[in-house]
Design a protein around this motif. Sequence first.
Motif, short mmCIF file in Angstrom:
data_model
loop_
_atom_site.label_atom_id
_atom_site.label_comp_id
_atom_site.label_asym_id
_atom_site.label_seq_id
_atom_site.Cartn_x
_atom_site.Cartn_y
_atom_site.Cartn_z
N VAL A 140 -1.81 -34.39 28.00
CA VAL A 140 -2.33 -33.37 29.05
C VAL A 140 -3.76 -32.91 28.37
O VAL A 140 -4.75 -32.93 29.16
N ARG A 141 -3.85 -32.85 27.21
CA ARG A 141 -5.35 -32.55 26.49
C ARG A 141 -6.16 -33.58 27.04
O ARG A 141 -7.65 -33.33 27.16
N VAL A 142 -5.93 -34.76 26.74
CA VAL A 142 -6.65 -36.02 27.20
C VAL A 142 -7.28 -35.94 28.43
O VAL A 142 -8.22 -36.12 28.92
N GLY A 143 -6.25 -35.85 29.45
CA GLY A 143 -6.39 -35.52 30.88
C GLY A 143 -7.39 -34.55 30.94
O GLY A 143 -8.16 -34.84 32.05
N ALA A 144 -7.21 -33.56 30.25
CA ALA A 144 -8.11 -32.40 30.71
C ALA A 144 -9.55 -32.71 30.23
O ALA A 144 -10.71 -32.16 31.10
N VAL A 145 -9.86 -33.44 29.32
CA VAL A 145 -11.04 -33.87 28.93
C VAL A 145 -11.68 -34.72 30.17
O VAL A 145 -12.83 -34.82 30.60
N VAL A 146 -10.68 -35.79 30.55
CA VAL A 146 -11.18 -36.53 31.68
C VAL A 146 -11.69 -35.63 32.78
O VAL A 146 -12.86 -35.92 33.42
N LEU A 147 -10.82 -34.52 33.12
CA LEU A 147 -11.46 -33.62 34.23
C LEU A 147 -12.62 -33.12 33.85
O LEU A 147 -13.57 -32.99 34.79
N LEU A 148 -12.70 -32.46 32.74
CA LEU A 148 -14.09 -31.78 32.13
C LEU A 148 -15.38 -32.97 32.24
O LEU A 148 -16.39 -32.47 32.87
N ALA A 247 -16.89 -27.91 40.21
CA ALA A 247 -16.59 -26.69 39.77
C ALA A 247 -14.91 -26.72 39.50
O ALA A 247 -14.50 -26.49 38.77
N VAL A 248 -14.36 -27.32 40.65
CA VAL A 248 -12.91 -27.49 40.73
C VAL A 248 -12.36 -28.41 39.28
O VAL A 248 -11.47 -27.93 38.62
N LEU A 249 -12.95 -29.53 39.17
CA LEU A 249 -12.50 -30.14 38.02
C LEU A 249 -12.48 -29.72 36.63
O LEU A 249 -11.91 -29.55 35.83
N ILE A 250 -13.68 -29.06 36.52
CA ILE A 250 -14.23 -28.41 35.28
C ILE A 250 -13.29 -27.09 35.02
O ILE A 250 -12.59 -27.00 33.91
N GLY A 251 -12.96 -26.42 36.11
CA GLY A 251 -12.03 -25.22 35.93
C GLY A 251 -10.49 -25.72 35.62
O GLY A 251 -9.93 -25.15 34.76
N ALA A 252 -10.18 -26.84 36.20
CA ALA A 252 -8.92 -27.49 35.99
C ALA A 252 -8.86 -28.16 34.59
O ALA A 252 -7.78 -27.63 33.74
N GLY A 253 -9.94 -28.60 33.96
CA GLY A 253 -9.99 -29.00 32.79
C GLY A 253 -9.93 -28.04 31.68
O GLY A 253 -9.16 -28.10 30.76
N VAL A 254 -10.53 -26.82 31.89
CA VAL A 254 -10.64 -25.95 30.94
C VAL A 254 -9.25 -25.29 30.75
O VAL A 254 -8.73 -24.82 29.85
N VAL A 255 -8.74 -24.98 32.18
CA VAL A 255 -7.14 -24.34 32.04
C VAL A 255 -6.15 -25.34 31.26
O VAL A 255 -5.39 -24.50 30.53
N LEU A 256 -6.31 -26.59 31.25
CA LEU A 256 -5.37 -27.50 30.80
C LEU A 256 -5.53 -27.62 29.32
O LEU A 256 -4.60 -27.77 28.51
N LEU A 257 -6.85 -27.37 28.95
CA LEU A 257 -7.18 -27.20 27.43
C LEU A 257 -6.58 -26.30 26.73
O LEU A 257 -6.26 -26.22 25.41
N ILE A 258 -6.83 -24.94 27.51
CA ILE A 258 -6.29 -23.77 26.75
C ILE A 258 -4.63 -23.83 27.10
O ILE A 258 -4.02 -23.30 26.15
N ALA A 259 -4.16 -24.13 27.99
CA ALA A 259 -2.51 -23.87 28.17
C ALA A 259 -2.21 -25.42 28.68
O ALA A 259 -1.72 -25.57 29.86
N PRO A 260 -1.99 -26.36 27.65
CA PRO A 260 -1.50 -27.77 28.09
C PRO A 260 0.15 -27.64 28.55
O PRO A 260 0.46 -28.52 29.03
#
Length: 267
Positions: A140-148, A247-260
Amino acid sequence: MTRTVQARGIPSLRSWSGVEVALAAVLLALAGISWLLSAVLGMPEMRMGLLTGTGQAEMSGGPAPFALFLAVWVVMMAAMMLPAITPFTIGVSRLVRARRKRGVLPSLTLGYLLVWTAAGVAAWAILRGFDAIDHSGTSVRVGAVVLLVAGAYEFSPLKRWCLVRCRSPLALVVKHGDTVVRGRLGLGALRVGVHHGGYCLGCCWALMVVLLAVGAMNLLWMAVLAAVIAMEKVLPRAEIVSSALGAVLIGAGVVLLIAPGLLAPMA
């Protein structure tokens, strides 16, 4: 509005001839067939990804699985991209008919798809890398980085530079018009198709990596990204679409990094 659209090289629908309508219908029919084939040919392990859960079997290595993946990838790209390049094809159609040159449009489309076929090689390598990741909170964290990364790319100068050229097919047609009509055996049109495909790849590569992370053969995510790509290429204020998407992708990435853990149970 009409002048703006025509200035970008996208002919007004009212000005399309019967031949151009038929050409657009053929491209859209091919896209529709590609969507059906995507649903039929899709491998189960390609329907889920880092952010949507892993498939029951990982992607196996070897020439045969790679060849199958590449074939399915090209079908996917035809499904997602052919509607978006219809205006460009209509512009080239007008040029070649004015010069009384025939037989170049298949080469044009082939050149475009060749670029995305080459991108499929990189996509295979990325998927193999995703398979090597521990499918837990780490995935999930790797996926979050992809989104960011994808979100940040939406704001980058390179993205805007490629998008401007992707949205202005007339500029490419004018610049390479002689190449199209003078090239033997359709080679000129093939080169122009490769040029246009390169600009499109420059616009969309990050979104394609997102697609790999959520499930390359997930028809819902394919449709969402295809709609976004079409809006970026056709709507008058594409920068608004790109900025909102970023903005949506960055927001989703930040949320998943904080709460995988929000997706960890699915991974």
